[in-house]
Write an enzyme that holds these catalytic residues in place. Structure first.
Site, PDB file in Angstrom:
ATOM      1  N   SER A 108      -9.932   1.941   2.772  1.00 41.73           N
ATOM      2  CA  SER A 108      -9.043   2.700   1.921  1.00 41.73           C
ATOM      3  C   SER A 108      -8.019   1.857   1.161  1.00 41.73           C
ATOM      4  CB  SER A 108      -8.286   3.718   2.781  1.00 41.73           C
ATOM      5  OG  SER A 108      -7.394   3.072   3.660  1.00 41.73           O
ATOM      6  N   SER A 143     -10.242  -0.352   6.918  1.00 39.84           N
ATOM      7  CA  SER A 143      -9.608  -0.183   5.602  1.00 39.84           C
ATOM      8  C   SER A 143      -8.887  -1.401   5.039  1.00 39.84           C
ATOM      9  CB  SER A 143      -8.628   0.987   5.649  1.00 39.84           C
ATOM     10  OG  SER A 143      -9.333   2.197   5.628  1.00 39.84           O
ATOM     11  N   LYS A 160       0.858  -1.185   0.000  1.00 45.23           N
ATOM     12  CA  LYS A 160       0.000   0.000   0.000  1.00 45.23           C
ATOM     13  C   LYS A 160       0.895   1.236   0.000  1.00 45.23           C
ATOM     14  CE  LYS A 160      -3.946   2.016   2.508  1.00 45.23           C
ATOM     15  NZ  LYS A 160      -4.871   1.871   3.639  1.00 45.23           N
TER      16      LYS A 160
END
Lengths: 95, 484
Positions: B151, B175, B76
Site C-alpha cells: 500500500s 506494504s 505516508k
C-alpha cells in the site's frame, strides 16, 4: 464455503454498511471467494497449539495513574462534523 | 543533480555548505510539481516545508544539525501530522486535519527533517497496487501503465522518481517491501514493536509496523535510527536500546549463513524473478556467504491466516469511523443508525468494505473459534517455522514478490489473485520479524525485481549490513527510470 445474500446483508448491518442490491450480489460473490481461500486453514491440525496474539508474546505494561493529558476539547472538536456547546451532535435517539 | 543524491549525500552537501536546506527543499518541491502525473502525493504543503527548511538552516548555523537536519522526507499519509490533512487514502478522512503528531512525525521533526508532503496510499493501507486510494492510483515511474505496488505506493514512486530522497511507509502484509520491489528501491519493515505505532492510523494492530523507504540501505539505516525506539504511548512498543545502524553497515559477510526456503522458490514464482534472485545469492556467495537449504512448511497457510487476522482487526479498528467525532459524515440520513450506515457506505471504498465484512463475519457469534482462534494458532506455527529456520541460518532470502509490477486494472476484479501478491511477505508480518526488499535486477520489460531479506527479531542492523554490502558491489539501486 459460500455465503448467501441474507448472511451478507446481516454482516453488512453488523458492520454498519449500507449496501444496494447490486453491491450485495457483488460482495456475496467476492466474500465467498475469500472464505474459500481462508478455509485452506482447515488443512492443518492445530490441536494443542496456543493462539498467538503478539509476536513477542509480551504482556501489556502498566503505568502510574497520573494525569498527563491536558484539555484540548476545542482543538479536537473543531474537526467534528457537528458540535454544540462542547458536545458532539448526532440525530435524535430518544424521543 | 542534487535530486538524484541519497539522503547521506544530501546531508553531506548540506554539511559542507554546498547548498542550503531551503534550496534543496525548493528543488524537491519543483520536481514534485513537475511530476504530478505520478499522483505520488496527496498533500504537498510548500509553505510548511520551506518554513521547516528555514528552521533547519538556522539550526545548522547554530551547529546543532544532525544527519537528517534539512533533508526533505515524504511521509505516508497514514501518519497523523498536526495541522495537516491526514487522509489514509480514504474519503472517510478526506477532510481530516490531524490534531496531533504521530510519534514517527515528532521524531523526524526533532531530527530537523523537512516534511515535503504526504504520500498517496491504498485506502487504509488495504491493497497491493495503490489502486484502492480515494485519490486515484499512483503510477509506477518505470512504466506509466504499471502499478507501483502497495500500500505504500506513493512513497515508493516518490523515491523511485527522485522527487524526494527517502520516505516512510507502513507494512502490515508487505506494504513497504512489495512496492519497494516493484519500484526498485530499498524498503525495510522493522521487527514488530521496534517503531512506535502511536498516531499511525491502525489497520491490523498486531501486524502494522512503520519503516523507511529509500534508495540505499545506508539511507534506510539513517532513517530507522530516527524512527526506532521505545514509546510509552504505544502499548506494544518494545523497550530495547536502538543500535547505531550506520556503524555496522560495513561488517564483513564472511561465513554468513543464508537460508533459502524451498517454499519461496516453488510454483507461482515468475522465472525472471527467480533468475535474478538466484543471481543475487551468487553475489552473496562471492562475498563469503554460504547457502543453507531449508523449509518453512506452513508458509502456504500464511495468506489464508492473514486474511482472517488482518480483516478481523481492521473491522474492529475501523469501527471508530462513525461520522461523529471527525472525518466524513453523509449529508442526508433519517436516524442514528442510518447516519452510521450511510456515512460508512459512502466514506469507505469497495476493498475496505470487503475486508471489514470478512472481519465482521470472522468475529461474529459462533465463528470466532473456527476463524480467528484457528488463525492465531496457525500464526504460532508459522512463527515457529521461522524460529527453527534461524537455528540453521543468519538470514533468510528469497523473492519479495512473485512477479514484477503488473498493469493498472489487471487484478482489480480478482481480490484473491491480488492477495497472493503478498505470499512471500505476509509470513514475516505474522511472525513479527524484520524484513527488507532491495533492488536485484530487472525483467525483460525493464521492470525492477526485489530480493527479500528476512532477519531475526531486532536484527535490523544485520539486515542493513547485508543489504549494504550487496549495494557496494551492485548498481541496481542506482538505476533511475528514464525521464526522471
Amino acid at each position: 464455503m459460500s455465503l448467501d445474500k441474507d448472511t451478507v446483508e446481516k454482516i453488512a448491518h453488523l458492520a454498519r454498511l449500507q449496501l444496494n442490491e447490486q453491491e450485495l450480489q457483488a460482495y456475496t460473490d467476492s466474500l465467498s471467494q475469500i472464505l474459500g481461500l481462508i478455509e485452506q486453514m482447515n488443512a492443518v491440525d492445530t490441536t494443542g497449539v496456543a493462539p498467538m496474539a503478539h509476536p513477542q508474546d509480551t504482556v501489556l505494561r502498566l503505568r502510574e495513574d497520573r494525569i498527563e493529558e491536558t484539555d484540548q476539547r476545542e482543538k479536537f472538536q473543531r474537526i467534528s462534523p457537528a458540535t454544540e456547546a462542547g458536545l458532539y451532535l448526532v440525530p435524535k435517539v430518544i424521543e | 543533480m542534487i535530486h538524484t543524491k541519497t539522503v547521506a549525500e544530501q546531508s553531506a552537501a548540506l554539511r559542507a555548505g554546498e547548498l542550503s536546506s531551503t534550496e534543496l527543499t525548493q528543488a524537491c518541491l519543483e520536481r514534485t510539481e513537475q511530476h504530478r502525473e505520478l499522483n505520488a502525493f496527496i498533500t504537498v504543503d510548500a509553505e510548511r516545508a520551506l518554513a521547516q527548511a528555514g528552521v533547519a538552516d538556522e539550526r545548522r548555523t547554530r551547529g546543532e544539525a544532525g544527519p537528517l537536519t534539512g533533508v526533505p522526507i515524504a511521509q505516508k499519509d497514514i501518519f497523523c501530522t498536526d495541522g495537516m490533512l491526514t487522509t489514509c487514502g480514504s474519503r472517510m478522512l478526506s477532510n481530516f486535519t490531524a490534531p496531533y503528531d504521530a510519534t514517527v512525525i515528532r521524531k523526524f521533526n526533532e531530527a530537523g527533517a523537512v516534511l515535503l508532503g504526504k504520500t498517496n496510499m491504498d485506502e487504509f493501507a488495504m491493497g497491493s497496487s495503490n489502486e484502492t486510494s480515494f485519490f486515484g492510483p499512483v503510477k509506477n515511474p518505470w512504466q506509466a501503465d504499471a502499478v507501483p505496488g502497495g500500500s505504500s505506493g506513493g512513497s515508493a514512486a516518490a523515491v523511485t522518481a527522485r522527487l524526494v530522497p527517502a520516505a516512510t511507509g507502513t507494512d502490515t502484509g508487505g506494504s513497504i517491501r512489495q512496492p519497494a520491489a516493484l519500484c526498485g528501491i530499498t524498503g525495510l519493515k522493522p521487527t514488530y514493536g521496534r517503531v512506535s505505532r502511536y498516531g499511525m492510523t491502525a489497520f491490523a494492530s498486531s501486524l502494522d509496523q512503520g519503516g523507511p523507504m529509500a534508495q540505499t540501505a545506508e539511507d534506510a539505516a539513517l532513517l530507522l535510527g530516527v524512527m526506532a525506539g521505545f514509546d510509552p504511548r504505544d502499548s506494544t512498543s518494545m523497550d530495547k536500546p536502538v543500535p547505531d545502524y550506520v556503524q555496522s553497515l560495513n561488517h564483513d559477510l564472511k561465513g554468513l549463513r543464508i537460508g533459502l526456503p524451498e517454499e519461496y522458490f516453488g510454483e507461482g514464482l515468475n522465472a525472471e524473478v527467480a533468475t535474478a534472485v538466484n543471481a543475487a545469492i551468487e553475489v552473496y556467495r562471492s562475498l563469503g556467504a554460504e547457502v543453507v537449504r531449508l523449509s518453512l512448511p506452513n508458509s502456504n497457510l500464511a495468506v489464508p491466516c492473514y486474511y482472517v487476522l488482518a480483516p478481523a482487526e481492521a473491522s474492529s479498528n475501523l469501527s471508530r469511523y462513525d461520522g461523529v467525532r471527525y472525518g466524513y459524515r453523509a449529508p442526508e440520513y433519517t436516524d442514528l443508525t442510518d447516519m452510521y450506515e450511510k456515512t460508512r457506505a459512502q466514506g469507505f471504498g469497495a476493498e475496505v468494505k470487503r475486508r471489514i465484512m470478512i472481519g465482521t463475519y470472522a468475529l461474529s457469534a459462533g465463528y470466532y473459534d473456527a476463524y480467528y482462534l484457528k488463525a492465531q494458532k496457525l500464526r504460532r506455527l508459522i512463527a515457529e517455522d521461522f524460529r527453527q529456520a534461524f537455528e540453521a541460518c543468519d538470514v533468510i532470502m528469497g523473492p519479495t514478490s512473485p512477479s514484477t509490477a503488473f498493469r493498472l486494472g489487471e487484478m482489480t476484479d480478482d481480490p484473491v489473485s491480488m492477495y497472493l501478491n503478498d505470499i512471500y511477505t505476509i509470513p514475516v508480518n505474522l511472525a513479527g520479524l524484520p524484513g527488507m526488499s532491495i533492488p536485484a535486477g530487472f525483467d525483460s520489460k525493464g521492470l525492477p525485481i526485489g530480493l527479500q531479506l528476512i532477519g531475526q527479531y531486532f536484527d535490523e542492523a544485520r539486515l542493513l549490513n547485508i543489504a549494504h554490502r550487496y549495494q557496494q558491489v551492485t548498481d541496481w539501486h542506482k538505476r533511475i527510470p528514464p525521464g526522471f
